[in-house]
Motif scaffolding. Structure first.
Motif, PDB file in Angstrom:
ATOM      1  N   VAL A   1      29.190  33.689  42.079  1.00 11.88           N
ATOM      2  CA  VAL A   1      29.659  33.506  40.701  1.00 11.88           C
ATOM      3  C   VAL A   1      30.987  34.233  40.484  1.00 11.88           C
ATOM      4  O   VAL A   1      31.890  33.728  39.813  1.00 11.88           O
ATOM      5  CB  VAL A   1      28.591  34.001  39.699  1.00 11.88           C
ATOM      6  CG1 VAL A   1      29.152  34.015  38.277  1.00 11.88           C
ATOM      7  CG2 VAL A   1      27.348  33.130  39.770  1.00 11.88           C
ATOM      8  N   ALA A   2      31.116  35.425  41.092  1.00  9.84           N
ATOM      9  CA  ALA A   2      32.333  36.217  40.912  1.00  9.84           C
ATOM     10  C   ALA A   2      33.544  35.602  41.601  1.00  9.84           C
ATOM     11  O   ALA A   2      34.674  35.757  41.124  1.00  9.84           O
ATOM     12  CB  ALA A   2      32.106  37.636  41.431  1.00  9.84           C
ATOM     13  N   VAL A   3      33.327  34.898  42.718  1.00  8.88           N
ATOM     14  CA  VAL A   3      34.455  34.413  43.514  1.00  8.88           C
ATOM     15  C   VAL A   3      34.636  32.901  43.440  1.00  8.88           C
ATOM     16  O   VAL A   3      35.611  32.364  43.986  1.00  8.88           O
ATOM     17  CB  VAL A   3      34.285  34.851  44.997  1.00  8.88           C
ATOM     18  CG1 VAL A   3      33.264  33.968  45.716  1.00  8.88           C
ATOM     19  CG2 VAL A   3      35.621  34.845  45.734  1.00  8.88           C
TER      20      VAL A   3
ATOM     21  N   LEU B   1      36.487  39.207  28.434  1.00  8.54           N
ATOM     22  CA  LEU B   1      35.275  39.140  29.239  1.00  8.54           C
ATOM     23  C   LEU B   1      35.324  40.131  30.395  1.00  8.54           C
ATOM     24  O   LEU B   1      34.325  40.795  30.706  1.00  8.54           O
ATOM     25  CB  LEU B   1      35.084  37.717  29.780  1.00  8.54           C
ATOM     26  CG  LEU B   1      34.759  36.628  28.761  1.00  8.54           C
ATOM     27  CD1 LEU B   1      34.768  35.260  29.430  1.00  8.54           C
ATOM     28  CD2 LEU B   1      33.406  36.881  28.098  1.00  8.54           C
ATOM     29  N   TYR B   2      36.502  40.247  31.014  1.00  8.57           N
ATOM     30  CA  TYR B   2      36.607  41.107  32.193  1.00  8.57           C
ATOM     31  C   TYR B   2      36.455  42.574  31.815  1.00  8.57           C
ATOM     32  O   TYR B   2      35.742  43.316  32.499  1.00  8.57           O
ATOM     33  CB  TYR B   2      37.939  40.878  32.914  1.00  8.57           C
ATOM     34  CG  TYR B   2      37.972  41.517  34.277  1.00  8.57           C
ATOM     35  CD1 TYR B   2      37.479  40.840  35.385  1.00  8.57           C
ATOM     36  CD2 TYR B   2      38.473  42.804  34.453  1.00  8.57           C
ATOM     37  CE1 TYR B   2      37.478  41.419  36.641  1.00  8.57           C
ATOM     38  CE2 TYR B   2      38.476  43.396  35.709  1.00  8.57           C
ATOM     39  CZ  TYR B   2      37.984  42.705  36.799  1.00  8.57           C
ATOM     40  OH  TYR B   2      37.976  43.305  38.032  1.00  8.57           O
ATOM     41  N   VAL B   3      37.122  42.995  30.752  1.00  4.33           N
ATOM     42  CA  VAL B   3      37.032  44.410  30.376  1.00  4.33           C
ATOM     43  C   VAL B   3      35.635  44.748  29.842  1.00  4.33           C
ATOM     44  O   VAL B   3      35.229  45.913  29.870  1.00  4.33           O
ATOM     45  CB  VAL B   3      38.100  44.797  29.337  1.00  4.33           C
ATOM     46  CG1 VAL B   3      39.490  44.599  29.900  1.00  4.33           C
ATOM     47  CG2 VAL B   3      37.930  44.030  28.031  1.00  4.33           C
TER      48      VAL B   3
ATOM     49  N   ILE C   1      35.968  35.725  35.273  1.00  4.65           N
ATOM     50  CA  ILE C   1      37.101  34.848  35.596  1.00  4.65           C
ATOM     51  C   ILE C   1      36.661  33.392  35.614  1.00  4.65           C
ATOM     52  O   ILE C   1      37.344  32.516  35.060  1.00  4.65           O
ATOM     53  CB  ILE C   1      37.715  35.257  36.950  1.00  4.65           C
ATOM     54  CG1 ILE C   1      38.337  36.661  36.849  1.00  4.65           C
ATOM     55  CG2 ILE C   1      38.771  34.251  37.391  1.00  4.65           C
ATOM     56  CD1 ILE C   1      38.909  37.176  38.144  1.00  4.65           C
ATOM     57  N   LEU C   2      35.503  33.113  36.223  1.00  4.52           N
ATOM     58  CA  LEU C   2      35.001  31.742  36.273  1.00  4.52           C
ATOM     59  C   LEU C   2      34.681  31.235  34.869  1.00  4.52           C
ATOM     60  O   LEU C   2      35.007  30.093  34.525  1.00  4.52           O
ATOM     61  CB  LEU C   2      33.751  31.683  37.153  1.00  4.52           C
ATOM     62  CG  LEU C   2      33.111  30.303  37.318  1.00  4.52           C
ATOM     63  CD1 LEU C   2      34.082  29.345  37.981  1.00  4.52           C
ATOM     64  CD2 LEU C   2      31.824  30.404  38.132  1.00  4.52           C
ATOM     65  N   ILE C   3      34.060  32.075  34.059  1.00 10.51           N
ATOM     66  CA  ILE C   3      33.737  31.679  32.686  1.00 10.51           C
ATOM     67  C   ILE C   3      35.018  31.363  31.920  1.00 10.51           C
ATOM     68  O   ILE C   3      35.090  30.383  31.162  1.00 10.51           O
ATOM     69  CB  ILE C   3      32.946  32.792  31.967  1.00 10.51           C
ATOM     70  CG1 ILE C   3      31.566  32.964  32.616  1.00 10.51           C
ATOM     71  CG2 ILE C   3      32.781  32.470  30.481  1.00 10.51           C
ATOM     72  CD1 ILE C   3      30.798  34.159  32.088  1.00 10.51           C
ATOM     73  N   GLY C   4      36.051  32.188  32.113  1.00  2.00           N
ATOM     74  CA  GLY C   4      37.327  31.952  31.442  1.00  2.00           C
ATOM     75  C   GLY C   4      37.934  30.615  31.834  1.00  2.00           C
ATOM     76  O   GLY C   4      38.439  29.877  30.977  1.00  2.00           O
ATOM     77  N   ILE C   5      37.885  30.265  33.112  1.00  2.00           N
ATOM     78  CA  ILE C   5      38.430  28.988  33.579  1.00  2.00           C
ATOM     79  C   ILE C   5      37.645  27.821  32.982  1.00  2.00           C
ATOM     80  O   ILE C   5      38.218  26.838  32.496  1.00  2.00           O
ATOM     81  CB  ILE C   5      38.418  28.920  35.118  1.00  2.00           C
ATOM     82  CG1 ILE C   5      39.403  29.924  35.708  1.00  2.00           C
ATOM     83  CG2 ILE C   5      38.762  27.510  35.598  1.00  2.00           C
ATOM     84  CD1 ILE C   5      39.368  30.002  37.223  1.00  2.00           C
ATOM     85  N   VAL C   6      36.309  27.917  33.031  1.00  2.00           N
ATOM     86  CA  VAL C   6      35.465  26.829  32.516  1.00  2.00           C
ATOM     87  C   VAL C   6      35.665  26.654  31.014  1.00  2.00           C
ATOM     88  O   VAL C   6      35.833  25.517  30.519  1.00  2.00           O
ATOM     89  CB  VAL C   6      33.977  27.114  32.833  1.00  2.00           C
ATOM     90  CG1 VAL C   6      33.088  26.086  32.130  1.00  2.00           C
ATOM     91  CG2 VAL C   6      33.732  27.073  34.335  1.00  2.00           C
TER      92      VAL C   6
END
Length: 464
Positions: A37-39, A202-204, A211-216
């Motif tokens: 999920v992270a990568v 989300l990251y902080v 990162i994946l959630i942000g892209i989606v």
């Protein structure tokens, strides 16, 4: 008193040494899923980087082919790490290496020749790992230059994201400016800015898979905006619209489309050698830093900081580049996101087996990857650039012998849109400054050789 671990109880346990390493099957599976999920954003991001460039003939690679290549190579190399290296390290196309292939190799040669250089990079790294020369080269490159290379690549990646999103553009009377003519305009820019702020938030907040959630989320917003507002022009090769199919057969069109030595004839021996050197250098130090950092977190380091099974791990990392070039997905390297799985308790190669299997499944989701516009993926590049920038604190800025070469390394990568230029300028400056100060004893003999190579690289145009 050290607590004794229970002996392995099953074949799976014995093979991966799960119990002796203080883990459980459940933790390994959970860690493997967490790492994926992270990568997973790499499956979306690297194809956008590579498809945004043209080779010497003007040809571009397609998103479906690249998505298949990136997912396939990540699956094979991560599973190999699990079964042979027995380490909780995932491998995928390196974000520090993909720009070298796209913007340094491709403009001077064909894509098949560029991927041939990636394969040769892997061969070189495997040989260096097996012979012990890898350690020698590590000792030759000054530590501040190593840190500066990572920082410079981070700034370069961030600039690529900002340019691809349209946040930075060509100025009228200035080399660059904000957006178009000094202003941010259009719905695509709204998508980018919203995605950037969401990804940061989300990251902080340490949300898993931020990162994946942000892209989606940014992609969904782009699809909605594109459907509701007519006449939008989306910069880049992707127009965000729902695909007719979600699942499709993988496109293996790039598999084994390589020309090992054609790049030397096409671009010239010196240019090809410098690109190859840059590829080796980028993959070389990225992997070493990740192995040491994540390996220690996974309790794989001994009292002297040596990582258990380092020989196999380094060799598999080299094979990752070979496999990445052979599939057409750029060089694979051990990714720092492996730390996410380790944080969930992963300690063995079983976690890598799980992550690799999920990568294999992602090959069938290429239609989804083909709808991600640059404005949705660019925030991830900016964030990754920011994270790579943190290594700047490790450079001794009070020592001009180190500060000037480090500054040139960092600044020239984004300013000249070239990783090679930054590395070359930094190495030459370090060698010249140390020699001018009469400190030749601090210059490793290999550094003289590397400096001469870069002098030839910079001077070839002057002499022609």
């Amino acid at each position: 008193m050290t607590q004794l671990q229970s002996p392995p109880t099953t074949g799976l346990d014995r093979f991966f040494q799960i119990t002796p390493r203080g883990s459980t099957v459940g933790r390994e599976v959970r860690g493997g899923i967490t790492t994926f999920v992270a990568v997973a954003y790499v499956i979306l991001l690297v194809p956008i980087i590579l498809s945004g460039a043209k080779d010497v003939t003007g040809a571009s690679l397609t998103i479906p082919q690249l998505t298949t290549a990136v997912a396939l190579s990540a699956a094979v190399t991560t599973i190999l790490m699990g079964l042979v290296g027995n380490a909780p390290f995932a491998l995928a196309s390196g974000l520090g290496i993909a720009p070298v292939v796209a913007f340094q190799a491709a403009p001077h040669m064909t894509w098949s020749q560029a991927m041939g250089l990636v394969v040769l990079e892997g061969v070189v790294i495997v040989i260096l790992a097996l012979t012990g020369v890898r350690q020698l080269i590590m000792d030759a490159i000054p530590t501040p230059i190593k840190h500066a290379i990572g920082v410079g690549i981070g700034m370069f990646i961030a600039l690529i994201g900002l340019v691809d999103a349209g946040f930075v553009g060509k100025g009228a009377g200035t080399p660059v400016t904000l957006g178009e003519g000094g202003h941010l305009v259009g719905w695509p820019m709204v998508v980018f800015c919203a995605g950037l702020l969401l990804t940061f938030a989300l990251y902080v907040r340490r949300v898993p898979g931020a990162i994946l959630i942000g892209i989606v989320a940014s992609t969904v917003l782009a699809i909605v905006v594109n459907a509701l507002v007519s006449g939008i022009t989306w910069p880049g090769v992707v127009q965000p619209a729902m695909p007719s199919d979600i699942v499709a057969l993988p496109d293996f069109g790039l598999f084994l489309d390589i020309d090992l030595f054609g790049g030397f004839a096409q671009a010239g021996p010196l240019t090809a050698l410098v690109v190859l050197f840059t590829l080796v250098l980028s993959g070389f130090f990225d992997a070493m830093g990740t192995i040491l950092g994540v390996g220690e977190a996974a309790d794989m380091a001994d009292s002297q900081g040596r990582i258990r099974g380092i020989g196999k791990i380094l060799t598999i990392d080299g094979f990752g580049a070979i496999i990445g070039g052979a599939t057409g997905g750029s060089a694979n390297t051990i990714v720092v996101e492996s730390a996410a799985g380790v944080g969930e308790g992963a300690r063995t190669g079983l976690a890598s087996l799980v992550t690799g299997t999920l990568f294999a499944g992602a090959m069938f989701l290429t239609p989804l990857a083909a709808v991600v516009p640059a404005q949705a993926a660019a925030p991830a590049l900016v964030l990754v650039g920011a994270l790579m920038m943190t290594a700047v604190r490790k450079i001794e800025w009070d020592d001009l012998d180190l500060a000037i070469p480090a500054f040139l390394t960092i600044s020239l990568m984004p300013f000249t849109y070239s990783i090679t230029n930054g590395v070359g300028a930094g190495v030459i400056a370090y060698t010249v400054i140390k020699a001018a100060r009469g400190r030749t004893d601090q210059i490793h003999w290999l550094l003289w050789v590397i400096s001469l190579i870069f002098v030839g690289y910079f001077g070839i145009g002057v002499l022609s």
